[in-house]
Motif scaffolding. Sequence first.
Motif, PDB file in Angstrom:
ATOM      1  N   GLY A 255       0.757  -1.072  -0.082  1.00  0.00           N
ATOM      2  CA  GLY A 255      -0.161   0.004   0.214  1.00  0.00           C
ATOM      3  C   GLY A 255       0.685   1.262   0.051  1.00  0.00           C
ATOM      4  O   GLY A 255       0.265   2.171   0.434  1.00  0.00           O
ATOM      5  N   THR A 256       2.024   1.495  -0.554  1.00  0.00           N
ATOM      6  CA  THR A 256       2.973   2.550  -0.533  1.00  0.00           C
ATOM      7  C   THR A 256       2.676   3.080  -2.085  1.00  0.00           C
ATOM      8  O   THR A 256       3.475   4.185  -1.867  1.00  0.00           O
ATOM      9  N   ARG A 257       2.038   2.540  -2.949  1.00  0.00           N
ATOM     10  CA  ARG A 257       1.673   3.121  -4.024  1.00  0.00           C
ATOM     11  C   ARG A 257       0.291   3.732  -4.334  1.00  0.00           C
ATOM     12  O   ARG A 257      -0.614   2.854  -3.592  1.00  0.00           O
ATOM     13  N   ASN A 258       0.006   4.463  -4.664  1.00  0.00           N
ATOM     14  CA  ASN A 258      -1.598   5.080  -5.089  1.00  0.00           C
ATOM     15  C   ASN A 258      -1.851   4.034  -5.775  1.00  0.00           C
ATOM     16  O   ASN A 258      -3.290   3.620  -5.732  1.00  0.00           O
ATOM     17  N   GLU A 259      -1.309   3.423  -6.975  1.00  0.00           N
ATOM     18  CA  GLU A 259      -1.843   2.373  -7.737  1.00  0.00           C
ATOM     19  C   GLU A 259      -2.155   1.068  -7.008  1.00  0.00           C
ATOM     20  O   GLU A 259      -2.832   0.213  -7.565  1.00  0.00           O
ATOM     21  N   ASP A 260      -1.795   0.834  -5.843  1.00  0.00           N
ATOM     22  CA  ASP A 260      -2.084  -0.309  -5.080  1.00  0.00           C
ATOM     23  C   ASP A 260      -3.327  -0.221  -4.633  1.00  0.00           C
ATOM     24  O   ASP A 260      -4.035  -1.588  -4.207  1.00  0.00           O
ATOM     25  N   TYR A 261      -4.107   0.838  -4.531  1.00  0.00           N
ATOM     26  CA  TYR A 261      -5.494   0.826  -3.912  1.00  0.00           C
ATOM     27  C   TYR A 261      -6.521   0.460  -5.002  1.00  0.00           C
ATOM     28  O   TYR A 261      -6.480   1.206  -6.152  1.00  0.00           O
ATOM     29  N   TYR A 262      -7.380  -0.214  -4.505  1.00  0.00           N
ATOM     30  CA  TYR A 262      -8.469  -0.485  -5.466  1.00  0.00           C
ATOM     31  C   TYR A 262      -9.257   0.602  -6.117  1.00  0.00           C
ATOM     32  O   TYR A 262      -9.478   0.777  -7.208  1.00  0.00           O
ATOM     33  N   PRO A 287       2.088  10.727  -1.739  1.00  0.00           N
ATOM     34  CA  PRO A 287       2.210   9.213  -1.483  1.00  0.00           C
ATOM     35  C   PRO A 287       1.121   8.795  -0.442  1.00  0.00           C
ATOM     36  O   PRO A 287       0.993   9.475   0.596  1.00  0.00           O
ATOM     37  N   PRO A 288       0.783   7.639  -0.244  1.00  0.00           N
ATOM     38  CA  PRO A 288      -0.078   7.144   0.620  1.00  0.00           C
ATOM     39  C   PRO A 288       0.685   6.755   1.611  1.00  0.00           C
ATOM     40  O   PRO A 288       1.771   6.512   1.880  1.00  0.00           O
ATOM     41  N   ILE A 290       1.160   8.398   4.399  1.00  0.00           N
ATOM     42  CA  ILE A 290       1.989   9.574   4.860  1.00  0.00           C
ATOM     43  C   ILE A 290       1.139  10.691   4.924  1.00  0.00           C
ATOM     44  O   ILE A 290       0.714  11.173   4.082  1.00  0.00           O
ATOM     45  N   LEU A 291       0.839  11.388   6.037  1.00  0.00           N
ATOM     46  CA  LEU A 291       0.275  12.709   6.031  1.00  0.00           C
ATOM     47  C   LEU A 291       1.275  13.645   5.568  1.00  0.00           C
ATOM     48  O   LEU A 291       2.202  14.096   6.215  1.00  0.00           O
ATOM     49  N   PRO A 292       0.855  14.374   4.463  1.00  0.00           N
ATOM     50  CA  PRO A 292       1.724  15.473   3.879  1.00  0.00           C
ATOM     51  C   PRO A 292       1.748  16.495   4.857  1.00  0.00           C
ATOM     52  O   PRO A 292       1.059  16.944   5.720  1.00  0.00           O
ATOM     53  N   GLU A 293       2.938  17.295   4.701  1.00  0.00           N
ATOM     54  CA  GLU A 293       3.187  18.262   5.611  1.00  0.00           C
ATOM     55  C   GLU A 293       3.308  19.691   4.645  1.00  0.00           C
ATOM     56  O   GLU A 293       3.382  19.692   3.617  1.00  0.00           O
ATOM     57  N   GLY A 294       2.821  20.847   5.585  1.00  0.00           N
ATOM     58  CA  GLY A 294       2.911  22.080   4.797  1.00  0.00           C
ATOM     59  C   GLY A 294       1.823  22.248   3.874  1.00  0.00           C
ATOM     60  O   GLY A 294       1.943  23.029   2.928  1.00  0.00           O
ATOM     61  N   VAL A 295       0.602  21.708   4.158  1.00  0.00           N
ATOM     62  CA  VAL A 295      -0.333  21.923   3.184  1.00  0.00           C
ATOM     63  C   VAL A 295      -1.115  22.973   3.624  1.00  0.00           C
ATOM     64  O   VAL A 295      -1.420  23.203   4.916  1.00  0.00           O
ATOM     65  N   GLY A 346      -3.786  16.421  -2.075  1.00  0.00           N
ATOM     66  CA  GLY A 346      -4.166  17.061  -0.862  1.00  0.00           C
ATOM     67  C   GLY A 346      -4.007  16.759   0.394  1.00  0.00           C
ATOM     68  O   GLY A 346      -2.858  16.043   0.475  1.00  0.00           O
ATOM     69  N   ASN A 347      -4.539  16.824   1.285  1.00  0.00           N
ATOM     70  CA  ASN A 347      -4.637  16.645   2.910  1.00  0.00           C
ATOM     71  C   ASN A 347      -5.104  15.017   2.955  1.00  0.00           C
ATOM     72  O   ASN A 347      -6.260  14.987   3.358  1.00  0.00           O
ATOM     73  N   THR A 348      -4.424  13.980   2.540  1.00  0.00           N
ATOM     74  CA  THR A 348      -4.810  12.759   2.818  1.00  0.00           C
ATOM     75  C   THR A 348      -3.641  11.627   2.821  1.00  0.00           C
ATOM     76  O   THR A 348      -2.594  12.129   2.506  1.00  0.00           O
ATOM     77  N   THR A 349      -4.213  10.715   3.172  1.00  0.00           N
ATOM     78  CA  THR A 349      -3.272   9.562   3.597  1.00  0.00           C
ATOM     79  C   THR A 349      -3.274   8.396   2.581  1.00  0.00           C
ATOM     80  O   THR A 349      -2.833   7.461   2.701  1.00  0.00           O
ATOM     81  N   ALA A 350      -4.475   8.089   1.971  1.00  0.00           N
ATOM     82  CA  ALA A 350      -4.843   7.114   1.041  1.00  0.00           C
ATOM     83  C   ALA A 350      -5.950   7.530   0.002  1.00  0.00           C
ATOM     84  O   ALA A 350      -6.566   8.532   0.224  1.00  0.00           O
TER      85      ALA A 350
END
Length: 427
Positions: A255-262, A287-288, A290-295, A346-350
């Motif tokens: 699940g470390t790549r966006n393409e991994d998610y259905y 990247p999934p 990981i909560l992005p910083e500086g958004v 944006g502000n997302t983890t998956a």
Amino acid sequence: MRKAPLVLVAAVALLAGCSSSVESTESNAFPASTADPRGGVPPGYPLDKDVATPLVITTLGPDPIPVTGTDGKIHVAYEIQLFNVTPRPVTITEVETLADGPDGEVVTTVGEAEVAARTLQFPAAPVPVTDIAAGRTVVLLLDDVYDSRDDVPAEVTHRITATLGAATPGSEAFGALYPDVTTQIGGAVRTSAASPVVIGPPVAGDGWIADNSCCVMNAHRGVVLALGGRMNGAERFGIDWMQTGQDNAVAVGDGTRNEDYYGYGAELLAVADGTIVTVVSDRPDVPPKILPEGVTFDQLAGNYVIIDIGDGNFAFYAHMIPGSVSVKVGDKVTRGQAIGKLGNSGNTTAPHLHFHLSRAPLPLSGDNVAYEIDRFTFIGAVDVEAAPTDEGIFVTVSEGPNAGERTNQLPLYSTLVNFRASPDAPN
């Protein structure tokens, strides 16, 4: 040492305001008012004595619209604001919702632990707020549940029981004006007579998790923001849609790549006929896991589309794949038309779709609107704790209760639903 003069000045001002002059004439007298027979004293308080109340209780937002959930119950979600005017910490021990006024029937009771879980402090506290500090304001998130729409009262108010702690040093005299235990009435809420907006689904196919949906404490219910000079429950009925695949997996591999998610790349659909009013499509996926910083605030939604669906309602779709938006501002769209693809910007983890309705063509500033989806199949409840393995990230699904076809309901928190494979598919 500076508190005593302030109290003295206040007392002098009070006395000055109450003094009269022998030169006053009838023409200067205030006219008698008959508009409020209680003279401004709120219901629930006596008219034969003044009552010192530690909390100022006000209602936030518009009149709440009852909505039917997948549990078959009627949910009424709203917020009240509590301002502690004293120099003493206030601990809320119980909140009772009263039907039709201070003497009405108790329809909901929230105990101390749940009150703490439903209390928001500003700036946000890293741990649950167990008391309201001296001079601070908090927002309490409330969700009343009824068996049927006929059971929902036209108006409710609240009986709030609280204890007061020790006054801040130097403020003991002021703090002594208030009791150690208090019960207050306040936060009157009028139930809207309007019905929820009925829409089509924003996605198609099977295995969709309604994450962070109404009506429990979660990442959406707790979004109360100062926007446009007011406090706004900006995501009260928002849903994060994530798709599952084989064996209830939300992703393959680690699940470390966006393409991994259905759900990544799934077509997003117009929920009603309307006009495109806003398009943002140039922000990168992140990247999934990981909560992005500086958004920045204007980047929270990533790539998004807003559709004016009429009657003052706007459909908001967030976190889309960059460059995937297939519409432009001014385009007319029809229900079920593809407008872009589910992404992770944006502000997302998956990868997921954040969706809600608003009364304004803005992501967060408008009144959040209650809505129901006209047709779907309810499968069951999802355990929100996903289990990663070498093969993928899986969720646990508990079937039911009462799995099957649903009409005009809002999928509640962490439910699993199926939609038609396409807008043109048979029922």
